[in-house]
Design a protein around this motif. Structure first.
Motif, PDB file in Angstrom:
ATOM      1  N   TYR A 201      -9.504   2.002   9.593  1.00  0.00           N
ATOM      2  CA  TYR A 201      -8.348   2.792   9.170  1.00  0.00           C
ATOM      3  C   TYR A 201      -8.594   3.168   7.716  1.00  0.00           C
ATOM      4  N   ASP A 202      -8.627   4.450   7.413  1.00  0.00           N
ATOM      5  CA  ASP A 202      -8.957   4.915   6.070  1.00  0.00           C
ATOM      6  C   ASP A 202      -7.679   5.077   5.259  1.00  0.00           C
ATOM      7  N   LEU A 203      -7.382   4.077   4.446  1.00  0.00           N
ATOM      8  CA  LEU A 203      -6.187   4.118   3.611  1.00  0.00           C
ATOM      9  C   LEU A 203      -6.476   4.939   2.356  1.00  0.00           C
ATOM     10  N   GLU A 204      -5.734   6.012   2.179  1.00  0.00           N
ATOM     11  CA  GLU A 204      -5.886   6.843   0.991  1.00  0.00           C
ATOM     12  C   GLU A 204      -5.185   6.152  -0.181  1.00  0.00           C
ATOM     13  N   VAL A 205      -5.966   5.761  -1.169  1.00  0.00           N
ATOM     14  CA  VAL A 205      -5.415   4.990  -2.297  1.00  0.00           C
ATOM     15  C   VAL A 205      -4.330   5.787  -3.018  1.00  0.00           C
ATOM     16  N   ALA A 206      -4.440   7.096  -3.057  1.00  0.00           N
ATOM     17  CA  ALA A 206      -3.426   7.924  -3.729  1.00  0.00           C
ATOM     18  C   ALA A 206      -2.045   7.745  -3.104  1.00  0.00           C
ATOM     19  N   LEU A 207      -1.996   7.370  -1.829  1.00  0.00           N
ATOM     20  CA  LEU A 207      -0.705   7.187  -1.165  1.00  0.00           C
ATOM     21  C   LEU A 207       0.032   5.952  -1.659  1.00  0.00           C
ATOM     22  N   LEU A 208      -0.652   5.094  -2.409  1.00  0.00           N
ATOM     23  CA  LEU A 208       0.025   3.929  -2.987  1.00  0.00           C
ATOM     24  C   LEU A 208       1.079   4.339  -4.011  1.00  0.00           C
ATOM     25  N   ASP A 209       1.029   5.599  -4.444  1.00  0.00           N
ATOM     26  CA  ASP A 209       2.082   6.095  -5.344  1.00  0.00           C
ATOM     27  C   ASP A 209       3.426   6.201  -4.623  1.00  0.00           C
ATOM     28  N   ASP A 210       3.404   6.245  -3.304  1.00  0.00           N
ATOM     29  CA  ASP A 210       4.627   6.265  -2.496  1.00  0.00           C
ATOM     30  C   ASP A 210       4.496   5.184  -1.424  1.00  0.00           C
ATOM     31  N   PRO A 211       4.517   3.918  -1.826  1.00  0.00           N
ATOM     32  CA  PRO A 211       4.195   2.839  -0.891  1.00  0.00           C
ATOM     33  C   PRO A 211       5.182   2.689   0.256  1.00  0.00           C
ATOM     34  N   ASP A 212       6.443   3.078   0.049  1.00  0.00           N
ATOM     35  CA  ASP A 212       7.406   2.954   1.144  1.00  0.00           C
ATOM     36  C   ASP A 212       7.025   3.860   2.317  1.00  0.00           C
ATOM     37  N   SER A 213       6.471   5.031   2.028  1.00  0.00           N
ATOM     38  CA  SER A 213       6.008   5.909   3.102  1.00  0.00           C
ATOM     39  C   SER A 213       4.777   5.334   3.784  1.00  0.00           C
ATOM     40  N   LEU A 214       3.937   4.665   3.005  1.00  0.00           N
ATOM     41  CA  LEU A 214       2.696   4.118   3.545  1.00  0.00           C
ATOM     42  C   LEU A 214       2.938   2.872   4.385  1.00  0.00           C
ATOM     43  N   PHE A 215       3.779   1.969   3.897  1.00  0.00           N
ATOM     44  CA  PHE A 215       3.961   0.662   4.534  1.00  0.00           C
ATOM     45  C   PHE A 215       5.322   0.482   5.202  1.00  0.00           C
ATOM     46  N   GLY A 216       6.170   1.489   5.133  1.00  0.00           N
ATOM     47  CA  GLY A 216       7.574   1.310   5.488  1.00  0.00           C
ATOM     48  C   GLY A 216       7.860   0.952   6.927  1.00  0.00           C
ATOM     49  N   MET A 217       6.885   1.122   7.837  1.00  0.00           N
ATOM     50  CA  MET A 217       7.120   0.754   9.231  1.00  0.00           C
ATOM     51  C   MET A 217       6.920  -0.735   9.480  1.00  0.00           C
ATOM     52  N   SER A 218       6.435  -1.468   8.491  1.00  0.00           N
ATOM     53  CA  SER A 218       6.142  -2.891   8.681  1.00  0.00           C
ATOM     54  C   SER A 218       7.192  -3.785   8.038  1.00  0.00           C
ATOM     55  N   PRO A 219       7.772  -4.718   8.796  1.00  0.00           N
ATOM     56  CA  PRO A 219       8.686  -5.700   8.204  1.00  0.00           C
ATOM     57  C   PRO A 219       8.005  -6.547   7.129  1.00  0.00           C
ATOM     58  N   ASP A 220       6.687  -6.703   7.195  1.00  0.00           N
ATOM     59  CA  ASP A 220       5.968  -7.424   6.147  1.00  0.00           C
ATOM     60  C   ASP A 220       6.137  -6.748   4.793  1.00  0.00           C
ATOM     61  N   TRP A 221       6.496  -5.472   4.800  1.00  0.00           N
ATOM     62  CA  TRP A 221       6.740  -4.732   3.560  1.00  0.00           C
ATOM     63  C   TRP A 221       8.227  -4.663   3.242  1.00  0.00           C
ATOM     64  N   THR A 222       9.033  -4.283   4.224  1.00  0.00           N
ATOM     65  CA  THR A 222      10.434  -3.991   3.944  1.00  0.00           C
ATOM     66  C   THR A 222      11.225  -5.215   3.506  1.00  0.00           C
ATOM     67  N   GLU A 223      10.765  -6.420   3.879  1.00  0.00           N
ATOM     68  CA  GLU A 223      11.511  -7.612   3.486  1.00  0.00           C
ATOM     69  C   GLU A 223      11.145  -8.111   2.084  1.00  0.00           C
ATOM     70  N   LEU A 224      10.152  -7.487   1.444  1.00  0.00           N
ATOM     71  CA  LEU A 224       9.745  -7.920   0.108  1.00  0.00           C
ATOM     72  C   LEU A 224      10.693  -7.370  -0.949  1.00  0.00           C
ATOM     73  N   ASN A 225      10.848  -8.114  -2.054  1.00  0.00           N
ATOM     74  CA  ASN A 225      11.607  -7.580  -3.188  1.00  0.00           C
ATOM     75  C   ASN A 225      10.687  -6.716  -4.059  1.00  0.00           C
ATOM     76  N   ALA A 226      11.256  -6.111  -5.087  1.00  0.00           N
ATOM     77  CA  ALA A 226      10.503  -5.157  -5.906  1.00  0.00           C
ATOM     78  C   ALA A 226       9.297  -5.802  -6.573  1.00  0.00           C
ATOM     79  N   ALA A 227       9.469  -7.015  -7.076  1.00  0.00           N
ATOM     80  CA  ALA A 227       8.350  -7.688  -7.752  1.00  0.00           C
ATOM     81  C   ALA A 227       7.237  -8.022  -6.765  1.00  0.00           C
ATOM     82  N   ASP A 228       7.603  -8.462  -5.571  1.00  0.00           N
ATOM     83  CA  ASP A 228       6.602  -8.768  -4.557  1.00  0.00           C
ATOM     84  C   ASP A 228       5.849  -7.510  -4.135  1.00  0.00           C
TER      85      ASP A 228
END
Length: 259
Positions: A201-228
């Motif tokens: 899976y080729d993750l475009e590093v530039a998309l890390l500028d909008d991480p919610d769009s990149l990771f937002g389908m995963s509960p492993d992301w959505t349950e984290l706080n801002a610092a995490d």
């Protein structure tokens, strides 16, 4: 009901899924198609088709394709391709409203593995496959794939005392080749052949500028706080270094059996 069992979730996610996941899952769909001989006379069913990675690829064989999914949003994305040999219908893969023995090949590419009653899903696939026809299942290994796999690995490194997401039951049940083969036989198929297939899976590093769009389908992301979340992003950037693309090797099992 878990989020991934709700058609409304997939209706909302359909456009994002088509843009991000579809190109990746299409590589595994191509691998599945390469294992089954199709002709223009073949009748093909794609169960839990998503945005149609398998159905749209199979259409190139000129076979007659029926793509089904319980999400109207997903079905609409397939129908929008407007291919003359592809029909798309809203349908529950655990209770297909289709005649017995009506298809030459029945596929589910990372679909049945999400079902609450996945054994029923496998049995329904077998029921509608004609004698001598093919049933094909693609399943992830137990830690998942793509951004889900990456997030799980990073969470275990950064937050080892916290539990991660629980994968769907079927993913665990089908993550070993021998187990997947046995389940295909139990569903009503015979002569199973299971292969491991790996693609990046080729993750475009530039998309890390909008991480919610990149990771937002995963509960492993959505349950984290801002610092995490910031710590996770920093870890991904460190892993990527100067590369614009971070490859995430992801392995699936592709099981093919006869009816």
């Amino acid at each position: 009901m878990r989020e991934f069992e709700n058609p409304d979730h997939w209706d909302t996610a359909a456009q994002h899924y088509e843009r991000t996941a579809h190109p990746f899952t299409a590589r595994f769909a191509e691998a599945a198609l390469a294992r089954v001989p199709l002709t223009p006379k073949s009748r093909v069913l794609d169960v839990a088709a998503g945005t149609g990675a398998l159905a749209l690829a199979a259409a190139r064989t000129d076979a007659q394709i029926l793509a089904t999914d319980f999400s109207p949003g997903m079905v609409a994305r397939i129908a929008a391709a407007n291919l003359p040999n592809v029909e798309a219908q809203v349908m529950d893969g655990q209770a297909l409203t289709l005649p017995d023995a009506s298809f030459d090949a029945v596929f589910s590419i990372f679909g049945v593995i999400m079902f609450p009653d996945w054994r029923k899903g496998l049995a329904e696939m077998a029921r509608v496959t004609r004698p001598g026809g093919y049933g094909v299942i693609a399943s992830w290994q137990s830690r998942g794939a793509a951004t889900f796999l990456l997030l799980g690995d990073i969470r275990r490194k950064l937050f080892p005392d916290r539990p991660g997401i629980t994968m769907p039951e079927a993913v665990g049940a089908m993550s070993d080749p021998a187990d997947l083969a046995s389940l295909l036989v139990a569903a009503g198929y015979r002569d199973p052949q299971v292969d491991r297939v790996t693609h990046d899976y080729d993750l475009e590093v530039a998309l890390l500028d909008d991480p919610d769009s990149l990771f937002g389908m995963s509960p492993d992301w959505t349950e984290l706080n801002a610092a995490d979340k910031a710590a996770v992003i920093a870890e991904v950037r460190q892993m990527a270094g100067d590369r614009p693309i971070l490859p995430i090797p992801s392995t699936a099992l592709i099981g093919v059996a006869r009816r």
